[in-house]
Design a protein around this motif. Structure first.
Motif, mmCIF file in Angstrom:
data_model
loop_
_atom_site.group_PDB
_atom_site.id
_atom_site.type_symbol
_atom_site.label_atom_id
_atom_site.label_comp_id
_atom_site.label_asym_id
_atom_site.label_seq_id
_atom_site.Cartn_x
_atom_site.Cartn_y
_atom_site.Cartn_z
ATOM 1 N N LYS A 195 0.826 -1.209 0.000
ATOM 2 C CA LYS A 195 0.000 0.000 0.000
ATOM 3 C C LYS A 195 0.861 1.261 0.000
ATOM 4 O O LYS A 195 0.488 2.287 0.573
ATOM 5 N N GLY A 196 2.023 1.167 -0.626
ATOM 6 C CA GLY A 196 2.906 2.319 -0.749
ATOM 7 C C GLY A 196 3.843 2.530 0.419
ATOM 8 O O GLY A 196 4.678 3.445 0.372
ATOM 9 N N TRP A 197 3.745 1.707 1.444
ATOM 10 C CA TRP A 197 4.607 1.857 2.615
ATOM 11 C C TRP A 197 5.716 0.820 2.579
ATOM 12 O O TRP A 197 5.469 -0.377 2.422
ATOM 13 N N PRO A 198 6.981 1.259 2.739
ATOM 14 C CA PRO A 198 8.081 0.282 2.749
ATOM 15 C C PRO A 198 7.978 -0.622 3.977
ATOM 16 O O PRO A 198 7.620 -0.179 5.065
ATOM 17 N N LYS A 199 8.303 -1.892 3.776
ATOM 18 C CA LYS A 199 8.208 -2.871 4.860
ATOM 19 C C LYS A 199 9.487 -3.694 4.954
ATOM 20 O O LYS A 199 10.113 -4.003 3.933
ATOM 21 N N ASN A 200 9.842 -4.073 6.176
ATOM 22 C CA ASN A 200 10.972 -4.970 6.401
ATOM 23 C C ASN A 200 10.498 -6.421 6.390
ATOM 24 O O ASN A 200 9.356 -6.707 6.751
ATOM 25 N N PRO A 201 11.381 -7.338 5.990
ATOM 26 C CA PRO A 201 11.010 -8.760 6.043
ATOM 27 C C PRO A 201 10.614 -9.152 7.467
ATOM 28 O O PRO A 201 11.131 -8.622 8.447
ATOM 29 N N SER A 202 9.705 -10.075 7.589
ATOM 30 C CA SER A 202 9.235 -10.522 8.890
ATOM 31 C C SER A 202 10.376 -11.094 9.726
ATOM 32 O O SER A 202 11.234 -11.827 9.228
ATOM 33 N N ARG A 203 10.370 -10.764 11.012
ATOM 34 C CA ARG A 203 11.345 -11.330 11.946
ATOM 35 C C ARG A 203 11.254 -12.856 11.977
ATOM 36 O O ARG A 203 12.213 -13.535 12.307
ATOM 37 N N GLU A 216 13.971 -15.975 12.451
ATOM 38 C CA GLU A 216 13.839 -16.958 13.517
ATOM 39 C C GLU A 216 13.762 -18.380 12.965
ATOM 40 O O GLU A 216 14.258 -19.328 13.591
ATOM 41 N N MET A 217 13.169 -18.528 11.786
ATOM 42 C CA MET A 217 13.117 -19.848 11.151
ATOM 43 C C MET A 217 14.472 -20.268 10.597
ATOM 44 O O MET A 217 14.690 -21.440 10.295
ATOM 45 N N GLY A 218 15.368 -19.290 10.424
ATOM 46 C CA GLY A 218 16.664 -19.585 9.839
ATOM 47 C C GLY A 218 16.679 -19.471 8.337
ATOM 48 O O GLY A 218 17.628 -19.908 7.677
ATOM 49 N N ILE A 219 15.653 -18.845 7.777
ATOM 50 C CA ILE A 219 15.571 -18.701 6.313
ATOM 51 C C ILE A 219 16.315 -17.457 5.857
ATOM 52 O O ILE A 219 16.968 -17.456 4.814
ATOM 53 N N LEU A 220 16.207 -16.382 6.624
ATOM 54 C CA LEU A 220 17.004 -15.180 6.373
ATOM 55 C C LEU A 220 18.062 -15.074 7.456
ATOM 56 O O LEU A 220 17.769 -15.277 8.641
ATOM 57 N N VAL A 221 19.270 -14.755 7.064
ATOM 58 C CA VAL A 221 20.351 -14.630 8.041
ATOM 59 C C VAL A 221 20.092 -13.462 8.967
ATOM 60 O O VAL A 221 20.314 -13.515 10.169
ATOM 61 N N GLU A 222 19.563 -12.382 8.421
ATOM 62 C CA GLU A 222 19.310 -11.197 9.238
ATOM 63 C C GLU A 222 18.173 -10.426 8.614
ATOM 64 O O GLU A 222 18.083 -10.293 7.390
ATOM 65 N N SER A 223 17.282 -9.939 9.457
ATOM 66 C CA SER A 223 16.234 -9.050 8.965
ATOM 67 C C SER A 223 15.936 -8.020 10.025
ATOM 68 O O SER A 223 16.014 -8.287 11.214
ATOM 69 N N LYS A 224 15.643 -6.811 9.606
ATOM 70 C CA LYS A 224 15.278 -5.769 10.548
ATOM 71 C C LYS A 224 13.918 -6.116 11.153
ATOM 72 O O LYS A 224 13.043 -6.602 10.462
ATOM 73 N N THR A 225 13.763 -5.837 12.419
ATOM 74 C CA THR A 225 12.520 -6.219 13.087
ATOM 75 C C THR A 225 11.755 -5.052 13.672
ATOM 76 O O THR A 225 10.583 -5.165 13.941
ATOM 77 N N GLU A 226 12.414 -3.930 13.908
ATOM 78 C CA GLU A 226 11.712 -2.812 14.513
ATOM 79 C C GLU A 226 11.982 -1.527 13.721
ATOM 80 O O GLU A 226 13.108 -1.232 13.358
ATOM 81 N N ASN A 227 10.944 -0.785 13.443
ATOM 82 C CA ASN A 227 11.084 0.514 12.790
ATOM 83 C C ASN A 227 9.916 1.383 13.244
ATOM 84 O O ASN A 227 8.814 1.258 12.744
ATOM 85 N N ASP A 228 10.178 2.235 14.194
ATOM 86 C CA ASP A 228 9.099 3.008 14.791
ATOM 87 C C ASP A 228 8.490 4.000 13.810
ATOM 88 O O ASP A 228 7.408 4.526 14.053
ATOM 89 N N GLU A 229 9.191 4.249 12.694
ATOM 90 C CA GLU A 229 8.675 5.216 11.736
ATOM 91 C C GLU A 229 7.626 4.609 10.815
ATOM 92 O O GLU A 229 6.894 5.323 10.162
ATOM 93 N N GLU A 230 7.560 3.277 10.777
ATOM 94 C CA GLU A 230 6.608 2.643 9.857
ATOM 95 C C GLU A 230 5.182 2.805 10.363
ATOM 96 O O GLU A 230 4.922 2.840 11.564
ATOM 97 N N LEU A 231 4.268 2.886 9.432
ATOM 98 C CA LEU A 231 2.851 3.006 9.774
ATOM 99 C C LEU A 231 2.101 1.801 9.212
ATOM 100 O O LEU A 231 2.512 1.217 8.214
ATOM 101 N N PRO A 232 0.984 1.437 9.834
ATOM 102 C CA PRO A 232 0.199 0.316 9.301
ATOM 103 C C PRO A 232 -0.477 0.735 8.008
ATOM 104 O O PRO A 232 -0.834 1.894 7.823
ATOM 105 N N PHE A 233 -0.665 -0.244 7.125
ATOM 106 C CA PHE A 233 -1.389 0.095 5.890
ATOM 107 C C PHE A 233 -2.802 -0.436 5.960
ATOM 108 O O PHE A 233 -3.140 -1.232 6.796
#
Length: 654
Positions: free
Chosen positions: A625-633, A637-654
Motif C-alpha cells: 500500500k505504498g509503505w516500505p516494509k521490512n522482512p518478517s522477523r 527466527e526460522m533460519g531462512i534469512l540470516v538477518e532481517s530488521k525487526t523494529e522501525n518506529d517510523e513505519e505506519l500500518p497500511f
C-alpha cells in the motif's frame, strides 16, 4: 465387532499413540503437535472403549470445535465399529449445548424449538430493539449503545449475566448503560424465542450450576468425555466442562497443543491447559512425531516456535517421521517492489509448478486484504481461485423458500419467517400473497400462520404440480412433523419446474445447484449426528449453526486466512506477505516483542507453515500500500534469512 479398518488403524498406531488410545480411567492430557495423528488416536480410543464394553449402555461424549471435524470423527468411528452409533455423541461444544437446552432448557424458561441467530444483521436488529426498550425505561441510555453487540458478546463469553454486568465496568456510568441494554437484549431474544451462539454456552452453564443433579445425570450417561483442540476452549466452555464434571468425575481425555493457540482474541488462552493440569491432575502424554511435513519444514517450525515462552513445561520439539527427499521443499521468493508484483509472480509460479494440480495448492495470508489482491491476479490469468470463508445463510430463492417453510412450521407465529416465505414464493411463482393478509386473517381464525398461508396459496394456485407441493405442506408439516418428506416433495417440484421453463441462470436460481449439494451434505451429516433425536427443531438449530459454503472443486486454488486453514493440510502451501506489520501484525508490534500478542503471531506463522504436505513457499515484497516494509522477523527466527530488521518506529500500518 471390530472391522478391518479398525484393525488396520490400530496396528498403525505407534507405541506412544497406542498408550494414549488405551488410557482408561482418570484424566489424560495428550500434547499433540501438528500432523501427529491425533484424530486417529482419538477415534481409535473411542472405538476401543465401545468395543471392549459392548454389553454396557453408557455413552461417550466427544467435543470438538468444527462440525467438519465432528463429522469426520463420527464417520471414522462408525467405520471402525458399525452399529454402535447410539453410544457416541460426537459434536461441537455449541451442538452439545443446544442439545442440552432442547431437552432441559424449559427449567430456565427456554422453549425447545428456539431459533439460533448466527447472522450479525439479525443480532444487530435485536440490539437496536433492545436499545429502544432500554431507552424507554432509562433516560441515560442513548443511541450510542447501538454499538453494544461486541461488548455483550464479550460479557457472555466470560459467563457474566445482565444482573452482574454493571459492576464489571470501571466506569460506573458506562456499566449502567451497557447493563441496561444487555438485559433488554436478552429480553428481545426471549420474545423472538431465539438464542445467539454465546447464549447456548451461558445457559448451559447456568443449567448445570443451578441444577447440579442434572449435571450429575449427564456424567452418568457419558462415562467418558473426549475433547479435541482443547487449547481453543474459551473460559465459558472450560467452566461448562468443570460444572459437568463436578468434584468426582475425572474421565476426561483432552488433546491439545499450546503451539497452535491462535484464537486468543476469541477467548482461547495458554492458561487453559495450565488450569486443566492444576484442577484435574492428568497424566500427560506427548505426541511429538510429525507424519505430515517434510523434515525441512519440521526443522524451521522448531526454530520458530522455540522463541515462545508461553508453552507447556518440558515441551518436546516436533520430530519428522518422513525422510528428506532431497527436493526443494522450502523456498523464499522476494525482491518484489510491491504486493501487486508479489501476487503476479506467485500466480506465475503456481502456473509453472502446479498447472495440473491447482486443487492441491493453497495460498495463505494473515488477512483477507492480501487474498483479494492475489485473487485479482488469478482472475487476470483465467485461473479459478476462491477465498474460502464461512457462509452463514443460503442465497438461492428455492433454498430460502424451503427453509422459511420449515422455520414457520417449527414456530407457527414467526412473522419474520412468514415475510421471507411470501417474498421467496413470489419470486418462484410470481404469485403475490400478502403477509399482512395472512396475519390479519389468521388472527380472526384458529389457524396458525403456516396453515393459513398454505390454504390461501392453494386457493390461488391453478398449476397441479405446485398444488401438490402445497398439499405436502399441509400433510407433512401442518398436520404432522415429517419435514424430510416435505423437503423431498419441495425439491422434486423445484427440479421439475426448473427443467420445464425456469431459467436456471436467472437471479432466482443463482447458486441453486451448488447450494442444493450443500443442503444434501448438511442433511446427511445432521442425520448422522442426531440419529434418533432428529426432530424439526433440532434439525433447524443444526442448520443455523453450520456453514453453508460449497466444497471447493478439484481444479480450484484455495485462498485462505491462516485462521481458516487451522486443522487442515495441503500438498503445496504458499504463505504470502511475510513482512513486519503484516505477519507479525502492526498491533502485536505495538504490544512489544515479548508480548502475548507477539507470541500468538508466531503461533499463527507456525500453524501456517505446518499445513504443508510437500512444499512450502514463503514470499514478501518491499512495500505494501505504498509503505516500505521490512522482512518478517519470523523469517530470521526460522533460519531462512540470516538477518532481517525487526523494529522501525517510523513505519505506519497500511
Amino acid at each position: 465387532m471390530k472391522t478391518n479398518d479398525f484393525k488396520n488403524a490400530w496396528n498403525g498406531l505407534s507405541p506412544i499413540q497406542k498408550e494414549a488410545a488405551l488410557w482408561d480411567e482418570g484424566s489424560l492430557l495428550v500434547i499433540a503437535g501438528p500432523g501427529s495423528g491425533k484424530t486417529r488416536v482419538l477415534t481409535c480410543r473411542i472405538a476401543y472403549l465401545i468395543e471392549k464394553t459392548e454389553n454396557e449402555r453408557f455413552r461417550i461424549l466427544g467435543l470438538t470445535f468444527t462440525n467438519k471435524a465432528a463429522d469426520e470423527m463420527r464417520n471414522r468411528v462408525n467405520t471402525f465399529i458399525p452399529g454402535n452409533e447410539d453410544r457416541i455423541f460426537l459434536c461441537t461444544f455449541h451442538s452439545f449445548c443446544a442439545d442440552v437446552l432442547r431437552q432441559h432448557g424449559v427449567h430456565l424458561g427456554i422453549n425447545p424449538n428456539f431459533s439460533i441467530y448466527s447472522q450479525e444483521s439479525d443480532l444487530q436488529a435485536v440490539v437496536d430493539e433492545a436499545v429502544q426498550e432500554a431507552a424507554d425505561k432509562f433516560d441515560y441510555v442513548t443511541d450510542n449503545e447501538r454499538k453494544a453487540l461486541p461488548v455483550i458478546q464479550r460479557l457472555k463469553t466470560s459467563l457474566i449475566f445482565p444482573e452482574e454486568a454493571e459492576k464489571t465496568f470501571s466506569d460506573i456510568s458506562l456499566g449502567r448503560r451497557f447493563a441496561a441494554v444487555y438485559a433488554a437484549y436478552e429480553n428481545q431474544l426471549s420474545k423472538r424465542n431465539a438464542l445467539d451462539f454465546n447464549s447456548l454456552l451461558v445457559y448451559t452453564y447456568k443449567l448445570f450450576t443451578k441444577y447440579p443433579a442434572l449435571a450429575k445425570r449427564y456424567r452418568t450417561v457419558y462415562k467418558y468425555i473426549c475433547i479435541d483442540e482443547f487449547q481453543d476452549t474459551t473460559e465459558a466452555q472450560y467452566k461448562i466442562i468443570k460444572a459437568l464434571a463436578g468434584n468426582e468425575f475425572h474421565n476426561i481425555f483432552v488433546v491439545a497443543d499450546d503451539d497452535q493457540i491462535i484464537y486468543q482474541w476469541n477467548g482461547a488462552s495458554y492458561k487453559r491447559i495450565e488450569q486443566f493440569t492444576q484442577e484435574f491432575s492428568p497424566k500427560i502424554i506427548q505426541l511429538p512425531l510429525n507424519y505430515r511435513c517434510p523434515p525441512e519444514i519440521v526443522s524451521i517450525a522448531n526454530n520458530l516456535i522455540r522463541y515462545n515462552f508461553q508453552r507447556s513445561k518440558n515441551k518436546q520439539p516436533i520430530q519428522a517421521f518422513r525422510l528428506s527427499n532431497g527436493g526443494n521443499n522450502v523456498r523464499l521468493l522476494s525482491g518484489f517492489p510491491n504486493e501487486d508484483a508479489e501476487a503476479e509472480e506467485i500466480v506465475k509460479d503456481i502456473m509453472s509448478n502446479h498447472i495440473k494440480e491447482y486443487g492441491t495448492v493453497v495460498v495463505l495470508a494473515r488477512n483477507r486484504k492480501l487474498l483479494l489482491t492475489i485473487q485479482r491476479s488469478f482472475d487476470a490469468h483465467s485461473i479459478s481461485a476462491i477465498i474460502a470463508q464461512r457462509k452463514n445463510s443460503f442465497e438461492s430463492t428455492p433454498l430460502i423458500w424451503i427453509q422459511s417453510v420449515l422455520f414457520l412450521a417449527n414456530d407457527r407465529q414467526d412473522q419474520k419467517q412468514l415475510i421471507t416465505l411470501c417474498g421467496s414464493f413470489e419470486k418462484l411463482t410470481n404469485l403475490v400473497i400478502s403477509s399482512d393478509e395472512v396475519i390479519s386473517q389468521a388472527d380472526l381464525s384458529n389457524h396458525d400462520l403456516l396453515q393459513h398461508w398454505t390454504n390461501i396459496a392453494i386457493q390461488k394456485i391453478s398449476d397441479g404440480k405446485m398444488k401438490t407441493v402445497l398439499h405436502s405442506i399441509n400433510k407433512n408439516l401442518v398436520n404432522s412433523r415429517d419435514f424430510l418428506a416435505f423437503c423431498k416433495d419441495a425439491f422434486d417440484w423445484v427440479e421439475k419446474e426448473s427443467q420445464q421453463g425456469f431459467d436456471q441462470y436467472s437471479k432466482t436460481f443463482t447458486h441453486y445447484e451448488e447450494e442444493k449439494d450443500v443442503w444434501d451434505e448438511l442433511v446427511r451429516d445432521i442425520k448422522g449426528s442426531l440419529r434418533e433425536n432428529l426432530t424439526l427443531d433440532a434439525f433447524l438449530q443444526e442448520i443455523q449453526m453450520r456453514s453453508k459454503e460449497a466444497t471447493p472443486k478439484k481444479d480450484v486454488v484455495l485462498l485462505m486466512t491462516i485462521h481458516g486453514a487451522k486443522g487442515k493440510e495441503f500438498n503445496h502451501v504458499y504463505l504470502i506477505g511475510m513482512v513486519e506489520d503484516e505477519l507479525p501484525s502492526f498491533q502485536s508490534k505495538q504490544k512489544g516483542a515479548d508480548s502475548p500478542e507477539m507470541e500468538e503471531e508466531r503461533r499463527n506463522c507456525f500453524v501456517a507453515i505446518t499445513r504443508a504436505l510437500e512444499t512450502l513457499t514463503l514470499s514478501y515484497a518491499d512495500s505494501y500500500k505504498g509503505w516500505p516494509k521490512n522482512p518478517s522477523r519470523f523469517l530470521s527466527e526460522m533460519g531462512i534469512l540470516v538477518e532481517s530488521k525487526t523494529e522501525n518506529d517510523e513505519e505506519l500500518p497500511f
